[in-house]
Design a protein around this motif. Structure first.
Motif, PDB file in Angstrom:
ATOM      1  N   PHE A  23      82.305 -74.800 -65.611  1.00 43.41           N
ATOM      2  CA  PHE A  23      83.742 -74.999 -65.401  1.00 43.41           C
ATOM      3  C   PHE A  23      84.342 -75.821 -66.529  1.00 43.41           C
ATOM      4  O   PHE A  23      83.718 -76.733 -67.061  1.00 43.41           O
ATOM      5  CB  PHE A  23      83.993 -75.717 -64.073  1.00 43.41           C
ATOM      6  N   SER A  24      85.587 -75.480 -66.883  1.00 47.69           N
ATOM      7  CA  SER A  24      86.370 -76.265 -67.823  1.00 47.69           C
ATOM      8  C   SER A  24      87.841 -75.959 -67.612  1.00 47.69           C
ATOM      9  O   SER A  24      88.213 -74.811 -67.328  1.00 47.69           O
ATOM     10  CB  SER A  24      85.981 -75.943 -69.280  1.00 47.69           C
ATOM     11  N   CYS A  25      88.664 -76.988 -67.725  1.00 48.90           N
ATOM     12  CA  CYS A  25      90.099 -76.831 -67.519  1.00 48.90           C
ATOM     13  C   CYS A  25      90.861 -77.585 -68.602  1.00 48.90           C
ATOM     14  O   CYS A  25      90.535 -78.740 -68.909  1.00 48.90           O
ATOM     15  CB  CYS A  25      90.475 -77.370 -66.132  1.00 48.90           C
ATOM     16  N   PHE A  26      91.855 -76.938 -69.179  1.00 48.20           N
ATOM     17  CA  PHE A  26      92.706 -77.548 -70.200  1.00 48.20           C
ATOM     18  C   PHE A  26      93.981 -78.029 -69.527  1.00 48.20           C
ATOM     19  O   PHE A  26      94.654 -77.264 -68.829  1.00 48.20           O
ATOM     20  CB  PHE A  26      93.036 -76.526 -71.286  1.00 48.20           C
ATOM     21  N   VAL A  27      94.301 -79.297 -69.717  1.00 48.24           N
ATOM     22  CA  VAL A  27      95.408 -79.929 -68.999  1.00 48.24           C
ATOM     23  C   VAL A  27      96.488 -80.393 -69.974  1.00 48.24           C
ATOM     24  O   VAL A  27      96.200 -81.128 -70.923  1.00 48.24           O
ATOM     25  CB  VAL A  27      94.912 -81.132 -68.170  1.00 48.24           C
ATOM     26  N   GLU A  28      97.715 -79.967 -69.723  1.00 44.34           N
ATOM     27  CA  GLU A  28      98.860 -80.384 -70.545  1.00 44.34           C
ATOM     28  C   GLU A  28      99.916 -81.014 -69.643  1.00 44.34           C
ATOM     29  O   GLU A  28     100.342 -80.410 -68.665  1.00 44.34           O
ATOM     30  CB  GLU A  28      99.465 -79.173 -71.261  1.00 44.34           C
ATOM     31  N   THR A  32     100.563 -86.236 -72.198  1.00 43.84           N
ATOM     32  CA  THR A  32      99.236 -86.153 -72.800  1.00 43.84           C
ATOM     33  C   THR A  32      98.647 -84.759 -72.630  1.00 43.84           C
ATOM     34  O   THR A  32      99.138 -83.952 -71.819  1.00 43.84           O
ATOM     35  CB  THR A  32      98.288 -87.205 -72.167  1.00 43.84           C
ATOM     36  N   THR A  33      97.599 -84.481 -73.384  1.00 42.55           N
ATOM     37  CA  THR A  33      96.870 -83.214 -73.279  1.00 42.55           C
ATOM     38  C   THR A  33      95.379 -83.520 -73.393  1.00 42.55           C
ATOM     39  O   THR A  33      94.969 -84.275 -74.276  1.00 42.55           O
ATOM     40  CB  THR A  33      97.283 -82.241 -74.402  1.00 42.55           C
ATOM     41  N   PHE A  34      94.580 -82.946 -72.488  1.00 45.00           N
ATOM     42  CA  PHE A  34      93.144 -83.207 -72.554  1.00 45.00           C
ATOM     43  C   PHE A  34      92.349 -82.038 -71.999  1.00 45.00           C
ATOM     44  O   PHE A  34      92.869 -81.188 -71.266  1.00 45.00           O
ATOM     45  CB  PHE A  34      92.781 -84.502 -71.815  1.00 45.00           C
ATOM     46  N   LEU A  35      91.065 -82.006 -72.350  1.00 49.33           N
ATOM     47  CA  LEU A  35      90.135 -81.000 -71.842  1.00 49.33           C
ATOM     48  C   LEU A  35      89.228 -81.675 -70.813  1.00 49.33           C
ATOM     49  O   LEU A  35      88.684 -82.750 -71.057  1.00 49.33           O
ATOM     50  CB  LEU A  35      89.297 -80.433 -72.985  1.00 49.33           C
ATOM     51  N   PHE A  36      89.093 -81.032 -69.653  1.00 51.70           N
ATOM     52  CA  PHE A  36      88.230 -81.541 -68.592  1.00 51.70           C
ATOM     53  C   PHE A  36      86.997 -80.661 -68.506  1.00 51.70           C
ATOM     54  O   PHE A  36      87.092 -79.477 -68.174  1.00 51.70           O
ATOM     55  CB  PHE A  36      88.987 -81.540 -67.261  1.00 51.70           C
ATOM     56  N   ASP A  37      85.838 -81.224 -68.845  1.00 56.17           N
ATOM     57  CA  ASP A  37      84.557 -80.516 -68.875  1.00 56.17           C
ATOM     58  C   ASP A  37      84.549 -79.414 -69.935  1.00 56.17           C
ATOM     59  O   ASP A  37      85.593 -79.031 -70.479  1.00 56.17           O
ATOM     60  CB  ASP A  37      84.190 -79.967 -67.502  1.00 56.17           C
ATOM     61  N   THR A  38      83.351 -78.896 -70.232  1.00 61.55           N
ATOM     62  CA  THR A  38      83.226 -77.938 -71.341  1.00 61.55           C
ATOM     63  C   THR A  38      82.434 -76.689 -70.976  1.00 61.55           C
ATOM     64  O   THR A  38      82.046 -75.924 -71.861  1.00 61.55           O
ATOM     65  CB  THR A  38      82.535 -78.606 -72.545  1.00 61.55           C
ATOM     66  N   GLY A  39      82.174 -76.474 -69.676  1.00 69.15           N
ATOM     67  CA  GLY A  39      81.388 -75.306 -69.299  1.00 69.15           C
ATOM     68  C   GLY A  39      79.961 -75.415 -69.795  1.00 69.15           C
ATOM     69  O   GLY A  39      79.504 -76.482 -70.235  1.00 69.15           O
ATOM     70  N   SER A  40      79.247 -74.305 -69.772  1.00 66.41           N
ATOM     71  CA  SER A  40      77.831 -74.301 -70.159  1.00 66.41           C
ATOM     72  C   SER A  40      77.578 -73.740 -71.548  1.00 66.41           C
ATOM     73  O   SER A  40      76.482 -73.883 -72.084  1.00 66.41           O
ATOM     74  CB  SER A  40      77.015 -73.485 -69.140  1.00 66.41           C
ATOM     75  N   ASN A  41      78.593 -73.112 -72.136  1.00 65.78           N
ATOM     76  CA  ASN A  41      78.401 -72.430 -73.417  1.00 65.78           C
ATOM     77  C   ASN A  41      79.622 -72.648 -74.304  1.00 65.78           C
ATOM     78  O   ASN A  41      80.708 -72.150 -74.008  1.00 65.78           O
ATOM     79  CB  ASN A  41      78.155 -70.939 -73.176  1.00 65.78           C
ATOM     80  N   ASP A  70      76.065 -77.390 -66.871  1.00 63.56           N
ATOM     81  CA  ASP A  70      77.159 -76.419 -66.766  1.00 63.56           C
ATOM     82  C   ASP A  70      78.536 -77.056 -66.949  1.00 63.56           C
ATOM     83  O   ASP A  70      79.554 -76.370 -66.883  1.00 63.56           O
ATOM     84  CB  ASP A  70      77.097 -75.663 -65.436  1.00 63.56           C
ATOM     85  N   HIS A  71      78.544 -78.360 -67.227  1.00 60.40           N
ATOM     86  CA  HIS A  71      79.804 -79.058 -67.470  1.00 60.40           C
ATOM     87  C   HIS A  71      79.833 -79.747 -68.832  1.00 60.40           C
ATOM     88  O   HIS A  71      80.907 -80.089 -69.319  1.00 60.40           O
ATOM     89  CB  HIS A  71      80.066 -80.072 -66.350  1.00 60.40           C
ATOM     90  N   ILE A  72      78.665 -79.923 -69.432  1.00 54.68           N
ATOM     91  CA  ILE A  72      78.615 -80.578 -70.746  1.00 54.68           C
ATOM     92  C   ILE A  72      78.007 -79.675 -71.823  1.00 54.68           C
ATOM     93  O   ILE A  72      77.892 -80.076 -72.976  1.00 54.68           O
ATOM     94  CB  ILE A  72      77.829 -81.900 -70.685  1.00 54.68           C
ATOM     95  N   GLY A  73      77.651 -78.442 -71.461  1.00 51.61           N
ATOM     96  CA  GLY A  73      76.970 -77.553 -72.404  1.00 51.61           C
ATOM     97  C   GLY A  73      77.780 -77.213 -73.642  1.00 51.61           C
ATOM     98  O   GLY A  73      77.213 -76.892 -74.684  1.00 51.61           O
ATOM     99  N   GLY A  74      79.097 -77.278 -73.540  1.00 52.35           N
ATOM    100  CA  GLY A  74      79.936 -76.919 -74.679  1.00 52.35           C
ATOM    101  C   GLY A  74      80.387 -78.095 -75.525  1.00 52.35           C
ATOM    102  O   GLY A  74      81.176 -77.918 -76.464  1.00 52.35           O
ATOM    103  N   VAL A  75      79.883 -79.278 -75.242  1.00 53.36           N
ATOM    104  CA  VAL A  75      80.357 -80.483 -75.932  1.00 53.36           C
ATOM    105  C   VAL A  75      80.170 -80.391 -77.443  1.00 53.36           C
ATOM    106  O   VAL A  75      81.082 -80.715 -78.219  1.00 53.36           O
ATOM    107  CB  VAL A  75      79.655 -81.745 -75.383  1.00 53.36           C
ATOM    108  N   ASP A  76      78.997 -79.967 -77.904  1.00 54.62           N
ATOM    109  CA  ASP A  76      78.734 -79.887 -79.342  1.00 54.62           C
ATOM    110  C   ASP A  76      79.751 -78.996 -80.048  1.00 54.62           C
ATOM    111  O   ASP A  76      80.303 -79.356 -81.089  1.00 54.62           O
ATOM    112  CB  ASP A  76      77.319 -79.341 -79.590  1.00 54.62           C
ATOM    113  N   SER A  77      79.984 -77.830 -79.471  1.00 57.28           N
ATOM    114  CA  SER A  77      80.918 -76.877 -80.085  1.00 57.28           C
ATOM    115  C   SER A  77      82.328 -77.442 -80.119  1.00 57.28           C
ATOM    116  O   SER A  77      83.050 -77.296 -81.122  1.00 57.28           O
ATOM    117  CB  SER A  77      80.907 -75.555 -79.313  1.00 57.28           C
ATOM    118  N   VAL A  78      82.735 -78.084 -79.037  1.00 54.85           N
ATOM    119  CA  VAL A  78      84.082 -78.643 -78.948  1.00 54.85           C
ATOM    120  C   VAL A  78      84.281 -79.728 -80.001  1.00 54.85           C
ATOM    121  O   VAL A  78      85.296 -79.751 -80.720  1.00 54.85           O
ATOM    122  CB  VAL A  78      84.341 -79.203 -77.532  1.00 54.85           C
TER     123      VAL A  78
END
Length: 235
Positions: A23-28, A32-41, A70-78
């Protein structure tokens, strides 16, 4: 106005989007604007955001709910694409990972058990439960918007914490409700509790489970909002 865009999920709201667990959600918001979680990929997350016209570079912060893959898997890419973000991470995250994330970003704020304001009109519930998970609470003109990653501490406990923190009703409760292993009676009890707490709208997705999603849809009717990749909710 607050705009919520689900950019990673194991359900797709719009056709043609591949799904993976997470799961990941983009909040505006107006402030402010932020990303919540990054999914798994991370690759799929970034591809989804590009297709949806969501500009990661606009995010000033990244909030991670809990340590599961499944919530931090995309951190590196982000962070490779957009390192100039502040990070708000739970104390349950590995100390080594926190150290590395600190060197890859504008800095890391570690969230402990105490609720706190992290961004304009945005609060953390503080870390809850054995797994150590935080949810975010956004104060809007319509009421509180609460976003959960997996709701391991219990979705009703998170809702109660949010209401107690700010003394306002919840306009929207969304994200993973972690009811996929629950039976109908357990789900019905959760629904009854959330309705008694005055939760106005719900958007259960990710690990909520198909049975729970159907039961929430039936119980909340027009106040049920379907989740999945590409779902945009404006408050």
């Amino acid at each position: 106005m607050t705009k919520l865009t689900i950019v990673f999920d194991n359900y797709a709201y719009l056709e043609g989007f591949p799904t993976l667990w997470g799961f990941s959600c983009f909040v505006e918001t107006d402030e402010t604007t932020f990303l919540f979680d990054t999914g798994s990929n991370g690759r799929m997350l970034l591809q989804n955001m590009e297709r949806l016209g969501v500009e990661l570079q606009r995010a000033e912060a990244l909030v991670l709910s809990h340590p599961h893959w499944d919530h931090i898997g995309g951190v590196d890419s982000v962070l490779e694409v957009h390192p100039r973000m502040r990070l708000f991470v739970p104390i349950s995250l590995s100390k080594h990972l926190i150290r590395d994330l600190n060197s890859l970003s504008l800095g890391v704020t570690v969230i402990d058990e105490e609720p706190r304001k992290i961004l304009p009109s945005v609060w953390s519930t503080g870390v809850m439960g054995e797994i150590g998970e935080q949810a975010v609470v956004i104060d809007t003109d319509k009421g509180l918007v609460v976003i959960t990653g997996c709701a391991h501490p219990g979705i009703e406990n998170i809702a109660i914490r949010a209401i107690e923190m700010l003394g306002k009703p919840i306009w929207l409760l969304m994200g993973g409700f972690h009811l996929m292993y629950s039976d109908a009676s357990e789900i019905a009890s959760e629904i009854e509790t959330l309705q008694r707490l005055g939760v106005q709208n719900v958007c259960p997705t990710h690990c909520s489970g198909d049975l729970a999603i159907e039961m929430f849809k039936e119980s909340f009717g027009e106040r049920y909002i379907q989740g999945g990749i590409g779902r945009v909710i404006e408050v």
